[in-house]
Design a protein around this motif. Structure first.
Motif, PDB file in Angstrom:
ATOM      1  N   ARG B  27       1.995  -3.420  -1.535  1.00 54.97           N
ATOM      2  CA  ARG B  27       0.916  -2.530  -1.388  1.00 54.97           C
ATOM      3  C   ARG B  27       2.219  -1.290  -0.593  1.00 54.97           C
ATOM      4  NH1 ARG B  27      -4.669  -2.831  -1.411  1.00 54.97           N
ATOM      5  NH2 ARG B  27      -5.248  -4.941  -2.292  1.00 54.97           N
ATOM      6  N   PRO B  31      -0.416   4.806   3.913  1.00 55.77           N
ATOM      7  CA  PRO B  31      -1.284   5.444   2.595  1.00 55.77           C
ATOM      8  C   PRO B  31      -0.737   7.007   2.748  1.00 55.77           C
ATOM      9  CG  PRO B  31      -2.540   5.102   4.534  1.00 55.77           C
ATOM     10  CD  PRO B  31      -1.505   4.484   5.056  1.00 55.77           C
ATOM     11  N   GLU B  61     -11.300  -1.124  -2.252  1.00 56.80           N
ATOM     12  CA  GLU B  61     -10.002  -0.452  -2.513  1.00 56.80           C
ATOM     13  C   GLU B  61     -10.234   0.961  -2.495  1.00 56.80           C
ATOM     14  OE1 GLU B  61      -7.109  -1.612  -3.240  1.00 56.80           O
ATOM     15  OE2 GLU B  61      -7.625  -4.026  -2.609  1.00 56.80           O
ATOM     16  N   ARG B  62     -11.256   1.519  -3.141  1.00 56.57           N
ATOM     17  CA  ARG B  62     -11.457   2.934  -3.218  1.00 56.57           C
ATOM     18  C   ARG B  62     -11.421   3.679  -1.932  1.00 56.57           C
ATOM     19  NH1 ARG B  62     -15.629   6.717  -3.967  1.00 56.57           N
ATOM     20  NH2 ARG B  62     -17.138   5.146  -3.339  1.00 56.57           N
ATOM     21  N   SER B  66      -7.519   2.440   0.449  1.00 58.28           N
ATOM     22  CA  SER B  66      -6.713   3.803  -0.018  1.00 58.28           C
ATOM     23  C   SER B  66      -6.037   4.274   1.476  1.00 58.28           C
ATOM     24  CB  SER B  66      -7.474   4.622  -0.877  1.00 58.28           C
ATOM     25  OG  SER B  66      -8.565   5.124  -0.136  1.00 58.28           O
TER      26      SER B  66
END
Lengths: 478, 478
Positions: B27, B31, B61-62, B66
């Motif tokens: 990942r 972010p 996740e959304r 994020s």
């Protein structure tokens, strides 16, 4: 421990937890262990080599559960409730896996931003005035504190720095310690012990004022105290109004107190730690009339709104007084986006903070507002059921009007007989209560604490109290 | 949410967590969201009706991931580590299910007693002198605080009340504010920002002293400051010695400082928030030489010892100074066994407290001391690997000797070039670092944070830094 073992262990724990909670009413509510019980049950040192998770699992009943007071048993009526729900437990798992420290926005934007929005959701659910909410567009907003004690302390520190600055402008010749020695705050004599403690921690004087006959702090009493202190050269700076006192769940006259605070420019903090959850039901909002006059407001979703500890929701109209007062800003905590989102580390006593907004998000979505309202109404109805049972027995009397999930009652008669009653009840070990005393009257308080409580549980608790009373009164007659 | 749904949800979350952590290095570590990203992703209000748990799961996740900064990614080298382990996550599930509030012994005997014994286990693992441990039979013992900031504040408040009492005995004519205005504490200029903040919160003066050339606070410097302050009528009462500073992980000369404190009767608090975990390896204990002269000692298992936040372990030789200073004791919190076991609410700022000792118990048993030692040694070895890579490139230099899992380094040359380097590194978004500045020298610090970090990860981080340096130096030449 690697991932495959974790999966087995976490799933076994899931089953254990469901089993524990669904059958919690069958356990003895307070354990019969004596101080020091646990040490002989475990080794003197940590093991050098890892043990299998099954060994830990096997020790839970023997070592831990044998000494647990089961706060979520329907037989538990002490203190106020603390929350516990399945959605909150799962949210905490995710919080533990992400395990970020949300002290600044950049340290994990989701952690800060979900908290901002969840406190807006929650504020709207309670019907808080818009000027408390971040969505109003100003500096105001909410924050998750660990406990109501911390909220009371944070508000006190904000009030202190606001008044210090104001007085310094008027009297630039006064030193900080001069001013500090003149500051004085106020609360109801029935306010929670943590208010007194906040004064001790903050190094300022706090006065406990006498409430009226219904144990509510009234505006007149506050005004008289303030006027007298001003005459004596003191500087009133902070008032805590309690909505739902710990001893008997009474409500200060917020509307009156708010007027007094406004007219003197005094910071008004509202401590609704327990009762605040009830304001999600519009029919109870009359109890917070005047809330728009407050500077800060606090309640504990971790008490009565099914969000696990620690989640104490606090709103501030002017967080700047906290933020600026204790803003120490080393380079390693600076970031490019400072100012465009709150850096919550400035809003609280500790630096570090967990991702606690996840619990709110999960609980609010998986219950929905209506089910949370149902939960509150159901618990209040159970309190009224107990009230009815109690008042139908003419040996008993109520000590306080029942408005929330707490019933304050006593045997008609002396303190001694009520002390004996509580000793019997707790001694028999089937249910658990704690006593308060107000103005030298000792009474019993029965709090509805468990989300598993049903009408039949209330009947059982009542039968238990009635039988204990039979014993006490019988032994008195001898 | 009922038990069957909970079981499905918790098990799905278990799988999600294992997947998340085992693949975390893929990942993007920080972010790329901007402030305000989250609000448009969720409704403006909480839902009235419950949603299914699958809807919440689908949003993780959304909405959340994020905007998460992945503290447990091997690409995360900022701040100091915060812990995260499978045993701790499962322990927290159990803690959430029991959900007791351990403010007094009777409120849940297991909660208090496991904490007492776990702090004894931990103290022995660190080689703390017996006089800090409950097993020594006196009043001493350990307690779990939320954060090191709180431990520093609690120690300061204890030191303050001890000195206040002492001075009052000598000068009964002095008022509290007289004495308060004379109190003065000390720490290294390099001490954590929370030490300064504890002074602000506690309303007392704290002086930051200049360290020596290796950034360590020395006994002579402290003695000179104290002597001068005493000549000027001040009352030295509190010293914080830091073992492992945040900026560059240096160690104050504890042994020297301890002598000075002993000779003046000053409370010495040791803040080993990060580095303290290393003392479970005997070869690092030379860094805490003199610890027996301290009054309180604190480190964070939630940083480097695989116990999830919040678990800050603190030991006090004389807890009575905290207990007595802020002891407000309402009837509903009294119980028959008072005095025969600690009531931890008196040892901390908040009233409420979670069952956090479970995490320690699970982690210590499921790793075993040897694996925890391996974890520490492995992370320090990775820091030395990075040190080797860095010093093999003659464009770079070390800023500080590497002793723990932190490497402080810089490009030879100006602050500007190093600021540009960090901007590039963080701008490329593959790894994450934060900068400190000491004596106007700006440098970079690479902390080994993830328990998933391997040698190959260190090589990747180094390549990323080297390429960024190439770019910076190339653009400089233009």
């Amino acid at each position: 421990m690697e991932a495959p073992d974790f999966k087995e262990f976490a799933k076994a724990m899931t089953d254990y937890i469901a089993e524990y909670l669904e059958n919690i009413r069958d356990r003895q509510v307070v354990p019969s262990v004596k101080p020091g019980y646990l040490r002989p049950l475990v080794p003197e040192q940590a093991p050098q080599q890892p043990e299998p998770w099954t060994a830990v699992m096997a020790d839970i009943e023997r070592v831990v559960m044998s000494g647990v007071t089961h706060w979520h048993s329907p037989r538990f009526h002490a203190y106020f409730p603390t929350a516990n729900s399945y959605p909150a437990i799962v949210a905490d798992m995710l919080s533990g896996a992400i395990a970020c420290i949300g002290f600044t926005w950049i340290a994990s934007p989701a952690c800060t931003e979900l908290e901002v929005v969840m406190l807006d959701w929650l504020g709207q659910m309670l019907g808080l005035p818009e000027e408390f909410l971040a969505r109003s567009g100003g500096e105001a907003g909410g924050v998750i504190q660990g406990t109501a004690s911390e909220a009371t302390l944070v508000a006190l520190l904000g009030a202190k720095s606001r008044m210090m600055q104001r007085v310094k402008e008027q009297h630039p010749e006064w030193s900080d310690t001069d001013i500090l020695s003149k500051l004085v705050g106020y609360c109801n004599k029935q306010a929670h012990s943590s208010v007194e403690r906040a004064g001790l921690l903050g190094g300022v004087r706090l006065k406990s004022l006498q409430p009226d006959g219904q144990r509510r702090l009234r505006g007149d009493t506050l005004r008289d105290a303030i006027d007298e202190d001003i005459r004596n050269g003191l500087i009133p700076f902070y008032v805590v109004a309690t909505l739902g006192t710990t001893s008997s769940c009474t409500f200060d006259a917020l509307d009156e107190i708010g007027d007094v605070c406004l007219s003197h420019g005094i910071w008004l903090h509202v401590d609704a730690a327990y009762a605040g959850s009830a304001f999600i039901c519009p029919e109870y909002r009359y109890l917070m009339k005047g809330v728009e006059k407050a500077d800060s407001f606090n309640f504990n979703p971790h008490k009565w709104m099914l969000v696990n500890f620690d989640c104490s929701a606090m709103w501030l109209k002017q967080p700047r007084w906290i933020v600026d007062a204790f803003n120490v800003d080393p380079l390693y905590l600076k970031h490019d986006q400072q100012g465009s989102a709150p850096d919550y580390r400035h809003w609280q006593i500790p630096l570090g903070r967990r991702f606690r907004a996840l619990e709110l998000w999960f609980v609010l979505r998986l219950y929905g507002v209506e089910n949370l309202q149902k939960h509150i109404r159901r618990q209040i109805a159970l309190a009224h059921l107990f009230e009815k049972l109690c008042t139908s027995d003419d040996r008993f009397e109520l000590f306080e009007e029942v408005t929330m999930g707490l019933v304050c009652f006593k045997l008609k008669g002396s303190n001694e007989i009520n002390e004996e009653l509580l000793r019997r009840i707790n001694g028999r070990g089937k249910i658990h209560l704690v006593p308060p005393k107000i103005d030298d009257v000792y009474f019993l308080r029965l709090a509805i604490c468990s989300r598993f409580s049903e009408e039949s549980d209330i009947h059982i608790s009542w039968e238990e109290i009635k039988s204990s009373a039979d014993e006490v009164l019988k032994s008195q007659k001898k």
